[in-house]
Design an enzyme around this catalytic site. Structure first.
Site, short mmCIF file in Angstrom:
data_model
loop_
_atom_site.label_atom_id
_atom_site.label_comp_id
_atom_site.label_asym_id
_atom_site.label_seq_id
_atom_site.Cartn_x
_atom_site.Cartn_y
_atom_site.Cartn_z
N ARG A 148 40.55 27.59 43.23
CA ARG A 148 41.44 27.86 44.36
C ARG A 148 42.49 28.91 44.02
O ARG A 148 43.19 29.41 44.89
CB ARG A 148 42.14 26.57 44.81
CG ARG A 148 41.17 25.69 45.53
CD ARG A 148 41.77 24.34 45.87
NE ARG A 148 40.83 23.61 46.69
CZ ARG A 148 40.79 23.70 48.00
NH1 ARG A 148 41.63 24.47 48.64
NH2 ARG A 148 39.90 23.01 48.69
N ASN B 186 41.78 51.02 42.56
CA ASN B 186 42.35 49.76 43.03
C ASN B 186 41.39 49.02 43.95
O ASN B 186 40.67 49.64 44.73
CB ASN B 186 43.67 50.01 43.73
CG ASN B 186 44.69 50.60 42.77
OD1 ASN B 186 44.51 50.51 41.57
ND2 ASN B 186 45.73 51.20 43.31
N VAL B 187 41.44 47.71 43.85
CA VAL B 187 40.58 46.87 44.69
C VAL B 187 41.40 46.24 45.81
O VAL B 187 40.89 45.46 46.61
CB VAL B 187 39.91 45.75 43.85
CG1 VAL B 187 39.01 46.35 42.78
CG2 VAL B 187 40.96 44.83 43.21
N HIS C 219 36.15 51.09 42.24
CA HIS C 219 35.92 49.74 41.72
C HIS C 219 35.81 48.70 42.84
O HIS C 219 36.01 47.52 42.62
CB HIS C 219 37.04 49.33 40.75
CG HIS C 219 37.02 50.11 39.48
ND1 HIS C 219 38.11 50.22 38.64
CD2 HIS C 219 36.04 50.83 38.88
CE1 HIS C 219 37.80 50.97 37.59
NE2 HIS C 219 36.55 51.36 37.73
N CYS D 69 25.66 44.21 47.90
CA CYS D 69 24.33 43.91 47.36
C CYS D 69 24.15 44.72 46.08
O CYS D 69 24.35 45.94 46.09
CB CYS D 69 23.27 44.31 48.39
SG CYS D 69 21.61 44.33 47.68
N GLY E 274 49.64 56.89 38.95
CA GLY E 274 49.73 55.51 38.50
C GLY E 274 48.50 54.96 37.82
O GLY E 274 48.06 53.86 38.13
N THR E 275 47.96 55.74 36.89
CA THR E 275 46.86 55.18 36.09
C THR E 275 47.06 55.51 34.62
O THR E 275 47.47 56.63 34.28
CB THR E 275 45.46 55.67 36.55
OG1 THR E 275 44.48 55.20 35.62
CG2 THR E 275 45.36 57.17 36.67
#
Ligand code: NAD
Ligand code: ZN
Length: 278
Positions: free
Chosen positions: A82, A118-119, A135, A143, A210-211
């Site tokens: 959770r 970023n995800v 990403h 799939c 920002g990486t």
């Protein structure tokens, strides 16, 4: 920040605005740093998830192998847990001034594409139109055979679990469906990899925001762009906006680093760019 450093930063901000306005095809590459001001932690910054908890980094590397070995068990474990994951509840976060500045640059016709690691879906939420999520996106499923992407709502995962029908399968090709976020060790989906390489090879300016530029193959994109510009003798300017220097700064891949917060620097760059185009 002392007065001298501030003057240097302001000078670089003005330089970036000029370089952007002059460019013919600018793209942005973004990482976790652009979302920290929205309350999403990064991994390797001073308050990063892994800086604080190196064990979490070791665990992350096993995730994809576990999925391949037993996708059903992987899904069951995921549905049973959770906890909202190391990045917190991403449903509740909102874009910040840095994301919005990239939208302004896109609507001015300067920025042609944003490629993000970023995800969190914040570029999409801010309104970026031409977006490649290298990403993946935490809200989507994918799939692993044909790379079709689906909204989470398109599968009733709890019903599939109850009926013993996990893992979900692709309605188009029957392949196994996984979360869209690319796990460590998982190949980058071919479509996004191909499109990103095309963008890197054709651009004449990259704004890197920002990486830490240590995650490959994403971190190879500026290097590919450099090589391609050299091979075809086209101009290329690479600008970094980051809180600290990175491998790209030290290796001379970027032309200059604007050291600061993306949420403060990018709006100033975009505002100056507007001034230069009217
Ligand atoms: P990273 O954590 O390795 O590096 C982030 C960099 O941004 C650091 O150099 C840090 O100093 C800098 N930074 C932090 N806040 C900043 C700010 N406000 N302004 C300017 N710079 C700032 O992140 P990464 O390079 O993107 O690699 C992490 C990987 O993990 C990515 O591939 C991504 O897929 C995933 N990740 C995603 C999220 C997200 O979706 N928001 C968050 C954490 C990790
Ligand atoms: Zn499929």
């Amino acid at each position: 920040m002392d007065e001298r450093t501030k003057a240097d930063v302001d000078e670089l901000i003005a330089r970036a605005a000029k370089d952007l306005v002059k460019s013919e095809y600018a793209i942005a590459l973004t990482g976790a740093g652009i979302s920290t001001e929205s309350g999403v932690p990064d991994f390797r910054g001073p308050s990063g998830v892994w800086t604080k908890n190196p064990e979490a980094e070791r665990r992350a590397y096993q995730g994809y192998q576990n999925f391949i070995n037993d996708p059903k068990a992987w899904w069951l474990e995921r549905l049973a847990s959770r906890a909202s994951g190391p990045l917190g509840n991403l449903e509740e976060v909102n874009p910040n001034a840095g994301h919005r500045a990239l939208v302004s640059l896109e609507s001015m016709g300067i920025l042609r594409c944003v490629i993000t690691q970023n995800v969190d879906g914040l570029h999409e939420k801010a309104g970026t139109r031409n977006l490649l999520e290298f990403h993946g996106n935490f809200r989507k499923l994918r799939c692993i055979r044909c790379e079709s992407r689906f909204g989470r709502g398109e599968f009733d995962l709890n019903a599939l679990a109850r009926e013993g029908r996990l893992p979900p399968t692709c309605p188009r090709c029957g392949g196994i469906v996984k979360t869209d976020s690319v796990a460590f060790g998982e190949p980058i989906p071919q479509y996004v990899m191909r499109r990103s390489l095309i963008e890197a090879e054709r651009c004449d300016l990259i704004l890197i925001c920002g990486t830490s530029a240590v995650v490959y193959p994403f971190a190879s994109l500026p290097r590919v762009a450099r090589q391609s510009a050299m091979n075809s003798s086209h101009p290329l300017t690479i600008v970094e906006v980051n809180a600290e220097p990175t491998a790209l700064t030290y290796d001379g891949i970027s032309d200059y680093l604007i050291r600061g917060k993306t949420g403060e620097v990018l709006p100033k760059v975009a505002e100056l760019a507007v001034g230069l185009t009217v």
